[in-house]
Design a protein around this motif. Structure first.
Motif, PDB file in Angstrom:
ATOM      1  N   ALA A  38      43.912  62.389  73.665  1.00  0.00           N
ATOM      2  CA  ALA A  38      44.153  61.116  73.708  1.00  0.00           C
ATOM      3  C   ALA A  38      45.960  61.020  73.706  1.00  0.00           C
ATOM      4  CB  ALA A  38      43.664  60.429  72.590  1.00  0.00           C
ATOM      5  N   MET A  39      46.515  61.604  72.906  1.00  0.00           N
ATOM      6  CA  MET A  39      48.058  61.373  72.709  1.00  0.00           C
ATOM      7  C   MET A  39      48.896  61.737  73.960  1.00  0.00           C
ATOM      8  SD  MET A  39      48.670  59.637  70.197  1.00  0.00           S
ATOM      9  CE  MET A  39      50.435  60.077  70.109  1.00  0.00           C
ATOM     10  N   GLN A  40      48.189  62.732  74.698  1.00  0.00           N
ATOM     11  CA  GLN A  40      48.720  63.357  76.114  1.00  0.00           C
ATOM     12  C   GLN A  40      48.899  62.318  76.946  1.00  0.00           C
ATOM     13  OE1 GLN A  40      46.902  66.462  77.989  1.00  0.00           O
ATOM     14  NE2 GLN A  40      48.774  66.730  79.440  1.00  0.00           N
ATOM     15  N   LYS A  41      47.861  61.382  77.101  1.00  0.00           N
ATOM     16  CA  LYS A  41      47.947  59.955  77.847  1.00  0.00           C
ATOM     17  C   LYS A  41      49.058  59.230  77.441  1.00  0.00           C
ATOM     18  CE  LYS A  41      43.221  60.485  78.862  1.00  0.00           C
ATOM     19  NZ  LYS A  41      41.661  59.987  78.654  1.00  0.00           N
ATOM     20  N   VAL A  42      49.519  59.158  76.111  1.00  0.00           N
ATOM     21  CA  VAL A  42      50.622  58.366  75.787  1.00  0.00           C
ATOM     22  C   VAL A  42      51.614  58.632  75.916  1.00  0.00           C
ATOM     23  CG1 VAL A  42      51.241  57.105  73.443  1.00  0.00           C
ATOM     24  CG2 VAL A  42      48.865  57.194  73.923  1.00  0.00           C
ATOM     25  N   THR A  43      52.065  59.901  75.685  1.00  0.00           N
ATOM     26  CA  THR A  43      53.467  60.356  75.316  1.00  0.00           C
ATOM     27  C   THR A  43      53.715  61.546  76.633  1.00  0.00           C
ATOM     28  OG1 THR A  43      52.987  62.613  74.265  1.00  0.00           O
ATOM     29  CG2 THR A  43      53.507  60.286  72.940  1.00  0.00           C
ATOM     30  N   GLY A  44      52.653  62.066  77.166  1.00  0.00           N
ATOM     31  CA  GLY A  44      52.761  63.020  78.273  1.00  0.00           C
ATOM     32  C   GLY A  44      53.172  64.354  77.832  1.00  0.00           C
ATOM     33  N   LYS A  45      53.215  64.439  76.591  1.00  0.00           N
ATOM     34  CA  LYS A  45      53.080  65.975  75.674  1.00  0.00           C
ATOM     35  C   LYS A  45      51.544  66.643  75.830  1.00  0.00           C
ATOM     36  CE  LYS A  45      56.842  64.816  72.994  1.00  0.00           C
ATOM     37  NZ  LYS A  45      57.457  64.666  71.525  1.00  0.00           N
ATOM     38  N   THR A  46      51.251  67.779  76.053  1.00  0.00           N
ATOM     39  CA  THR A  46      50.019  68.357  75.689  1.00  0.00           C
ATOM     40  C   THR A  46      49.859  68.653  74.442  1.00  0.00           C
ATOM     41  OG1 THR A  46      50.406  70.910  75.988  1.00  0.00           O
ATOM     42  CG2 THR A  46      50.730  69.569  78.070  1.00  0.00           C
ATOM     43  N   TYR A  47      50.601  69.018  73.741  1.00  0.00           N
ATOM     44  CA  TYR A  47      50.459  69.244  72.186  1.00  0.00           C
ATOM     45  C   TYR A  47      49.544  70.721  71.979  1.00  0.00           C
ATOM     46  CZ  TYR A  47      51.858  64.613  71.499  1.00  0.00           C
ATOM     47  OH  TYR A  47      52.479  63.511  71.372  1.00  0.00           O
ATOM     48  N   TYR A  48      49.247  71.313  73.082  1.00  0.00           N
ATOM     49  CA  TYR A  48      48.257  72.396  72.746  1.00  0.00           C
ATOM     50  C   TYR A  48      48.877  73.536  72.279  1.00  0.00           C
ATOM     51  CZ  TYR A  48      43.822  70.745  74.097  1.00  0.00           C
ATOM     52  OH  TYR A  48      42.625  70.032  74.260  1.00  0.00           O
ATOM     53  N   ASP A  49      50.313  73.716  72.237  1.00  0.00           N
ATOM     54  CA  ASP A  49      50.850  74.947  71.721  1.00  0.00           C
ATOM     55  C   ASP A  49      50.631  74.927  70.087  1.00  0.00           C
ATOM     56  OD1 ASP A  49      52.519  72.385  71.637  1.00  0.00           O
ATOM     57  OD2 ASP A  49      54.487  73.445  71.528  1.00  0.00           O
ATOM     58  N   SER A  50      50.791  73.488  69.643  1.00  0.00           N
ATOM     59  CA  SER A  50      50.370  73.412  68.214  1.00  0.00           C
ATOM     60  C   SER A  50      48.906  73.463  67.797  1.00  0.00           C
ATOM     61  CB  SER A  50      50.944  72.091  67.565  1.00  0.00           C
ATOM     62  OG  SER A  50      50.555  70.821  68.210  1.00  0.00           O
ATOM     63  N   ILE A  51      48.144  73.044  68.755  1.00  0.00           N
ATOM     64  CA  ILE A  51      46.644  72.961  68.512  1.00  0.00           C
ATOM     65  C   ILE A  51      46.453  74.503  68.476  1.00  0.00           C
ATOM     66  CG2 ILE A  51      44.532  72.829  69.997  1.00  0.00           C
ATOM     67  CD1 ILE A  51      45.485  70.164  68.580  1.00  0.00           C
ATOM     68  N   LYS A  88      48.558  72.790  84.420  1.00  0.00           N
ATOM     69  CA  LYS A  88      49.154  74.275  84.224  1.00  0.00           C
ATOM     70  C   LYS A  88      49.778  74.231  83.037  1.00  0.00           C
ATOM     71  CE  LYS A  88      47.383  75.882  87.962  1.00  0.00           C
ATOM     72  NZ  LYS A  88      46.485  76.985  87.817  1.00  0.00           N
ATOM     73  N   GLN A  89      50.468  73.030  82.646  1.00  0.00           N
ATOM     74  CA  GLN A  89      51.186  72.852  81.446  1.00  0.00           C
ATOM     75  C   GLN A  89      50.677  72.969  80.242  1.00  0.00           C
ATOM     76  OE1 GLN A  89      55.027  72.683  81.372  1.00  0.00           O
ATOM     77  NE2 GLN A  89      54.230  73.393  79.280  1.00  0.00           N
ATOM     78  N   ARG A  90      49.308  72.297  80.091  1.00  0.00           N
ATOM     79  CA  ARG A  90      48.562  72.535  79.089  1.00  0.00           C
ATOM     80  C   ARG A  90      47.914  73.921  78.843  1.00  0.00           C
ATOM     81  NH1 ARG A  90      43.366  68.777  79.188  1.00  0.00           N
ATOM     82  NH2 ARG A  90      43.059  69.937  81.006  1.00  0.00           N
ATOM     83  N   ALA A  91      47.548  74.373  79.889  1.00  0.00           N
ATOM     84  CA  ALA A  91      47.053  75.815  79.655  1.00  0.00           C
ATOM     85  C   ALA A  91      48.161  76.707  79.301  1.00  0.00           C
ATOM     86  CB  ALA A  91      46.614  76.387  81.150  1.00  0.00           C
ATOM     87  N   ALA A  92      49.368  76.575  79.910  1.00  0.00           N
ATOM     88  CA  ALA A  92      50.323  77.446  79.451  1.00  0.00           C
ATOM     89  C   ALA A  92      50.872  77.075  77.750  1.00  0.00           C
ATOM     90  CB  ALA A  92      51.786  77.446  80.302  1.00  0.00           C
ATOM     91  N   ASP A  93      50.956  76.047  77.649  1.00  0.00           N
ATOM     92  CA  ASP A  93      51.289  75.632  76.058  1.00  0.00           C
ATOM     93  C   ASP A  93      50.165  76.294  75.110  1.00  0.00           C
ATOM     94  OD1 ASP A  93      53.477  74.302  76.899  1.00  0.00           O
ATOM     95  OD2 ASP A  93      52.346  72.430  76.631  1.00  0.00           O
ATOM     96  N   ILE A  95      48.280  79.194  75.721  1.00  0.00           N
ATOM     97  CA  ILE A  95      48.399  80.577  75.501  1.00  0.00           C
ATOM     98  C   ILE A  95      49.852  80.945  75.028  1.00  0.00           C
ATOM     99  CG2 ILE A  95      48.993  82.660  77.272  1.00  0.00           C
ATOM    100  CD1 ILE A  95      46.185  81.313  77.409  1.00  0.00           C
ATOM    101  N   ASN A  96      50.921  80.343  75.377  1.00  0.00           N
ATOM    102  CA  ASN A  96      52.050  80.573  74.532  1.00  0.00           C
ATOM    103  C   ASN A  96      52.057  80.282  73.130  1.00  0.00           C
ATOM    104  OD1 ASN A  96      53.394  81.395  77.007  1.00  0.00           O
ATOM    105  ND2 ASN A  96      54.040  79.444  77.612  1.00  0.00           N
ATOM    106  N   GLY A  97      51.275  79.193  72.833  1.00  0.00           N
ATOM    107  CA  GLY A  97      51.176  78.773  71.253  1.00  0.00           C
ATOM    108  C   GLY A  97      50.390  79.860  70.790  1.00  0.00           C
ATOM    109  N   TRP A  98      49.373  80.170  71.268  1.00  0.00           N
ATOM    110  CA  TRP A  98      48.378  81.182  70.666  1.00  0.00           C
ATOM    111  C   TRP A  98      49.206  82.541  70.429  1.00  0.00           C
ATOM    112  CZ3 TRP A  98      43.225  80.355  69.314  1.00  0.00           C
ATOM    113  CH2 TRP A  98      42.544  81.624  68.869  1.00  0.00           C
ATOM    114  N   ALA A  99      50.100  83.150  71.409  1.00  0.00           N
ATOM    115  CA  ALA A  99      50.675  84.192  71.430  1.00  0.00           C
ATOM    116  C   ALA A  99      51.964  84.158  70.059  1.00  0.00           C
ATOM    117  CB  ALA A  99      51.352  84.516  72.680  1.00  0.00           C
ATOM    118  N   ALA A 100      52.343  83.000  70.013  1.00  0.00           N
ATOM    119  CA  ALA A 100      53.482  82.780  68.788  1.00  0.00           C
ATOM    120  C   ALA A 100      52.758  82.783  67.668  1.00  0.00           C
ATOM    121  CB  ALA A 100      54.231  81.383  69.269  1.00  0.00           C
ATOM    122  N   ALA A 101      51.502  82.100  67.568  1.00  0.00           N
ATOM    123  CA  ALA A 101      51.132  81.906  66.270  1.00  0.00           C
ATOM    124  C   ALA A 101      50.525  83.376  65.774  1.00  0.00           C
ATOM    125  CB  ALA A 101      49.809  81.194  66.452  1.00  0.00           C
TER     126      ALA A 101
END
Length: 239
Positions: A38-51, A88-93, A95-101
């Protein structure tokens, strides 16, 4: 290997091996990613790194409360339609967020399962979960609550905000607000942004507590049910 009879089934399964105890947890994110969508539609960020971090936190924070440090984390990413990966940005976020965590938790990402489940999962969403295996070494670090005694002090560790578990209730609160997730809070943030604050990973903190040789009698990761989780120790205490 021998199962530990007092294994805490609500947080981590524990078994004994000659050199150490091992533990296993499997957990899911829940519905927090719907707030990100829902927030991606507002801000353009995916947030999936933190998800991604939220998802791993749900797993490893339940693992450490028995005195275990995570060794391997496996992923479960289930989508309703392969088109989910077209962002692609959401998928990359993710994967990268998962690896970082995993790195922050001191664990190896051991792979996982990524099914496409048409007819089971909404085509626009993803179901996130994972599992982790941990080690309790030396064996004296096993924490099952057996040493709990009247008069023990309860130490509360600060959270980063609303963690991933229980978000369905918070989403209902947002739905009752005229501005939904864009409702402004007193600190100027939008309600949706505050909800998406990533969950703390408590692995390093618990490791430091154990290495300081503190006499820990019981630990619990407060998620669903709030403080009532303190009551899950086998001994009948209140606070």
């Amino acid at each position: 290997a021998t199962q530990v009879g007092a294994s805490r089934g609500e947080s981590a399964y524990v078994w004994e091996e000659p050199d150490a105890y091992r533990s296993l947890v499997i957990e899911g994110l829940g519905t927090k990613n719907l707030v990100a969508d829902a927030m991606q539609k507002v801000t353009g960020k995916t947030y999936y790194d933190s998800i991604a971090k939220d998802t791993i936190a749900m797993v490893v924070n339940d693992l450490v409360v028995v005195g275990a440090l995570p060794q391997v984390v496996n992923a479960y990413f289930a989508i309703g339609d392969s088109a989910w990966m077209n962002d692609k940005q959401r998928a990359a976020d993710l994967i990268n967020g998962w690896a970082a965590a995993c790195t922050e938790s001191g664990a190896t990402w051991g792979g996982g399962e990524t099914p496409t489940l048409k007819g089971i999962i909404n085509p626009d969403t993803i179901d996130l979960g994972g599992s982790a295996v941990g080690i309790i070494s030396p064996k004296e670090r096993l924490v099952l609550g057996e040493k709990l005694a009247a008069g023990d002090a309860i130490v509360l560790i600060e959270s980063s905000g609303i963690h991933a578990n229980g978000i369905s209730f918070v989403r209902k609160m947002a739905a009752d607000e005229p501005g939904l997730y864009e409702t402004k809070l007193s600190d100027g943030r939008m309600f949706g942004e505050a909800i998406l604050t990533p969950t703390h990973l408590y692995v390093a903190l618990v490791r430091d507590l154990m290495e300081a040789n503190l006499d820990l009698h019981y630990m619990v990761n407060i998620t669903g049910h709030g403080w009532r989780k303190l009551m899950r120790a086998t001994k009948d205490f209140s606070y």
